[in-house]
Design an enzyme around this catalytic site. Structure first.
Site, PDB file in Angstrom:
ATOM      1  N   LYS A  62       0.851  -1.193   0.000  1.00 33.27           N
ATOM      2  CA  LYS A  62       0.000   0.000   0.000  1.00 33.27           C
ATOM      3  C   LYS A  62       0.880   1.234   0.000  1.00 33.27           C
ATOM      4  O   LYS A  62       2.063   1.203   0.362  1.00 33.27           O
ATOM      5  CB  LYS A  62      -0.929   0.017   1.217  1.00 33.27           C
ATOM      6  CG  LYS A  62      -0.233   0.020   2.580  1.00 33.27           C
ATOM      7  CD  LYS A  62       0.201   1.382   3.094  1.00 33.27           C
ATOM      8  CE  LYS A  62       0.855   1.288   4.460  1.00 33.27           C
ATOM      9  NZ  LYS A  62       1.537   2.559   4.863  1.00 33.27           N
TER      10      LYS A  62
ATOM     11  N   ALA B 279       9.837   0.159   4.857  1.00 34.36           N
ATOM     12  CA  ALA B 279       9.745   1.233   3.861  1.00 34.36           C
ATOM     13  C   ALA B 279       8.421   1.976   3.903  1.00 34.36           C
ATOM     14  O   ALA B 279       8.181   2.859   3.090  1.00 34.36           O
ATOM     15  CB  ALA B 279       9.980   0.670   2.462  1.00 34.36           C
TER      16      ALA B 279
ATOM     17  N   GLY C 177       3.778  -1.408   4.140  1.00 33.98           N
ATOM     18  CA  GLY C 177       2.845  -2.338   4.769  1.00 33.98           C
ATOM     19  C   GLY C 177       3.037  -3.796   4.437  1.00 33.98           C
ATOM     20  O   GLY C 177       2.085  -4.577   4.539  1.00 33.98           O
TER      21      GLY C 177
ATOM     22  N   SER D  68       2.141  -6.196   7.383  1.00 30.71           N
ATOM     23  CA  SER D  68       0.703  -6.148   7.652  1.00 30.71           C
ATOM     24  C   SER D  68      -0.080  -6.862   6.562  1.00 30.71           C
ATOM     25  O   SER D  68      -1.050  -7.573   6.837  1.00 30.71           O
ATOM     26  CB  SER D  68       0.231  -4.694   7.758  1.00 30.71           C
ATOM     27  OG  SER D  68       0.831  -4.048   8.861  1.00 30.71           O
ATOM     28  N   SER D  69       0.337  -6.675   5.318  1.00 35.88           N
ATOM     29  CA  SER D  69      -0.317  -7.346   4.207  1.00 35.88           C
ATOM     30  C   SER D  69      -0.150  -8.861   4.311  1.00 35.88           C
ATOM     31  O   SER D  69      -1.107  -9.625   4.087  1.00 35.88           O
ATOM     32  CB  SER D  69       0.262  -6.849   2.879  1.00 35.88           C
ATOM     33  OG  SER D  69      -0.309  -7.526   1.787  1.00 35.88           O
TER      34      SER D  69
ATOM     35  N   ASP E  54      -2.388  -1.311  10.461  1.00 37.11           N
ATOM     36  CA  ASP E  54      -2.611  -1.365   9.012  1.00 37.11           C
ATOM     37  C   ASP E  54      -3.237  -2.675   8.551  1.00 37.11           C
ATOM     38  O   ASP E  54      -3.716  -2.764   7.414  1.00 37.11           O
ATOM     39  CB  ASP E  54      -1.286  -1.172   8.260  1.00 37.11           C
ATOM     40  CG  ASP E  54      -0.748   0.241   8.370  1.00 37.11           C
ATOM     41  OD1 ASP E  54      -1.486   1.128   8.842  1.00 37.11           O
ATOM     42  OD2 ASP E  54       0.425   0.451   7.992  1.00 37.11           O
TER      43      ASP E  54
END
Length: 278
Positions: A7, A93, A96, A99-100, A132
């Protein structure tokens, strides 16, 4: 094999610090085509993480591991799995990736383990793993508030192509937030009021500010040159994603996008992407 997409944040306003130590924010989340690949194989017991990236933890520190462990506690204690991560999303970076991965594992294992947890329950588990993670349960384009876990899906589908510029180092999210100057009073922002006009690309530069970018550029002033080059090359919008270290430029012209990528050399990693809509 599952795609676990990254994202970018289109603007990020930090409103105030909460009593639980987190921060209330407003941001536009945009899922993008850059993705990790995840292969999940059911096992008789245990959770194994295998990765092709040396900096990706293979134990309980990995959010994908935490996601599987949390799902086990819903009545799937006798289940196990082997999770293979092929990492393309840069670590640390602001894109995400972790989280993904967690959200992808939650959804996949809910089916493979036949846990039969509802979408609402999975989203609650996602929120317990990280701010996230809930966004990646739905993806697309959404306006995020609270810690980022309260989401309003948006139906707009702006058309553009993007270029990610990744410096050769990561940035600590905790450190950036610790150096952010805030008052105890909730800040009033213009992001929420911009939702109805989000389809208009021209005002993005003046409206979608990232408060964390100011902190990062103060510590790493040379990174301002990335934004300058992106705009000079024809980007209609350029910004840092999340707490960094990734910067991106958005282009209406494919030719200008590819021409711009030639201006960054040295240790910078360059990645092309497109927005993903649901």
């Amino acid at each position: 094999m599952y795609n676990s997409n990254a994202k970018i944040n289109l603007g990020l306003s930090v409103l105030n610090k909460r009593k639980d130590g987190f921060h209330n924010i407003e941001t536009f989340f945009q899922e993008i085509s850059l993705c990790d690949k995840i292969e999940i194989t059911p096992a008789e017991s245990g959770i194994q993480i295998q990765s092709d990236h040396k900096d990706c933890p293979g134990d309980e520190r990995n959010l994908a591991h935490q996601a599987a462990a949390a799902l086990q506690q819903t009545g799937c204690q006798g289940k196990g799995c082997i999770i293979k991560l092929s990492k393309q999303i840069p670590i640390g970076a602001g894109l995400g990736g972790g989280s993904s991965n967690a959200a992808t594992v939650l959804g996949a294992l809910n089916q493979k383990w036949e846990c039969r947890q509802s979408r609402t329950r999975l989203t609650d588990i996602a929120a317990s793993l990280g701010s996230d993670v809930p966004f990646f349960m739905s993806g697309g384009l959404a306006f995020g508030t609270g810690r980022g876990e309260t989401l309003t899906p948006l139906l707009f589908k702006p058309v553009y192509r993007g270029l990610l510029i990744i410096p050769p180092f990561s940035i600590s999210t905790r450190e950036i937030y610790e150096n952010l100057s805030l008052t105890n009073k909730r800040k009033i922002t213009k992001l929420k009021g911009f939702i109805d006009n989000f389809y208009r690309l021209d005002p993005w530069k003046e409206t979608l500010e990232n408060d964390l970018q100011t902190v990062v550029l103060k510590k790493y002033p040379d990174l301002q040159d990335i934004i300058n080059k992106l705009y000079a090359s024809g980007a209609f919008f350029a910004q840092m994603s999340g707490s960094g270290s990734a910067f991106y430029g958005l282009f209406k012209s494919e030719d200008k996008l590819r021409e711009c990528s030639q201006y960054f050399a040295g240790g910078f990693r360059k990645l092309l992407f497109e927005p993903i809509y649901k």
